[in-house]
Design an enzyme around this catalytic site. Sequence first.
Site, PDB file in Angstrom:
ATOM      1  N   CYS A 118      16.843  10.371  46.906  1.00 26.53           N
ATOM      2  CA  CYS A 118      16.907   8.920  46.744  1.00 26.53           C
ATOM      3  C   CYS A 118      15.792   8.219  47.524  1.00 26.53           C
ATOM      4  O   CYS A 118      14.641   8.275  47.129  1.00 26.53           O
ATOM      5  CB  CYS A 118      18.295   8.403  47.105  1.00 26.53           C
ATOM      6  SG  CYS A 118      18.622   6.747  46.432  1.00 26.53           S
ATOM      7  N   HIS A 140      21.902  11.174  44.124  1.00 26.89           N
ATOM      8  CA  HIS A 140      22.532  11.721  45.331  1.00 26.89           C
ATOM      9  C   HIS A 140      23.313  12.989  44.971  1.00 26.89           C
ATOM     10  O   HIS A 140      24.515  12.924  44.695  1.00 26.89           O
ATOM     11  CB  HIS A 140      23.469  10.687  45.963  1.00 26.89           C
ATOM     12  CG  HIS A 140      22.766   9.596  46.679  1.00 26.89           C
ATOM     13  ND1 HIS A 140      22.449   9.655  48.017  1.00 26.89           N
ATOM     14  CD2 HIS A 140      22.294   8.414  46.231  1.00 26.89           C
ATOM     15  CE1 HIS A 140      21.817   8.549  48.376  1.00 26.89           C
ATOM     16  NE2 HIS A 140      21.706   7.780  47.313  1.00 26.89           N
ATOM     17  N   GLU A 172      24.479  15.216  46.824  1.00 28.99           N
ATOM     18  CA  GLU A 172      25.558  15.519  47.767  1.00 28.99           C
ATOM     19  C   GLU A 172      26.896  14.913  47.353  1.00 28.99           C
ATOM     20  O   GLU A 172      27.960  15.383  47.761  1.00 28.99           O
ATOM     21  CB  GLU A 172      25.194  15.038  49.177  1.00 28.99           C
ATOM     22  CG  GLU A 172      25.191  13.538  49.395  1.00 28.99           C
ATOM     23  CD  GLU A 172      23.876  12.863  49.046  1.00 28.99           C
ATOM     24  OE1 GLU A 172      23.674  11.710  49.494  1.00 28.99           O
ATOM     25  OE2 GLU A 172      23.064  13.469  48.319  1.00 28.99           O
TER      26      GLU A 172
END
Length: 239
Positions: A118, A213, A215
């Site tokens: 990002c 993202h 994660e």
Amino acid sequence: MTTPVRPLIAVPARFAASTSALRYAAEVNARALIEAVWRAGGEPATIHPTGSADTDVAARLARFDGVLLPGGGDLAPHRYGATDTHDSVYDVDDVQDDFDLEVARQALDLGLPLLAVCRGLQAVNVALGGTLHQDMGGPEREHRHVVHPVAVRRGTLLEQAVGAEKVEASCYHHQRVDRTGAGLTVTARAADDTVEGLELPDAQRWFTAVQWHPEDTAHNDPAQQGLFDALVRAAQVRL
């Protein structure tokens, strides 16, 4: 039996104005990000951001086996030559900008395996002379708090990491790449043509960057966890 040594992955901290559990302002990283590196077999280490003039970033990074440049607030628009600032720009911090831009440059120069996420992707792009759209606009803020499909270019490190030509990406951003930095190639795009991935074909070592993202969904999406796995595998070569 000897326990395998986990490669050490540097993760620059993000400044937080307040954290009630600690009672003070803090330097933090998202738990989901750290856990994704740990699941991949890496040892995540949060590192303290300081102004590039105050520290030798190259020497600090040299002790690590890889770097993860995470998401965060916006880069100051003057960093990429803009003469005005859009009202939507937020959480600009000069020290954070100095450090992230220098980390991006030095990680690439040192040949350290690098995953940029990002803001991290945007920092790499700006560090290499690229520019950003300060605000993407759109009636529904299409890239905030949304999971949407991203088309991945074949034959890229990104495709190798996620194992697919299309992935479901968790996005939270209001800025995007305008002009790509020197040597960078686009490896993924959203349906509205937003750049979602960048790589440097001539990089000395493994490097890929994503605008989303990973994660957020890595705990239950092998494609997203694959990005962290690939980073750690590349870092193990340095051990």
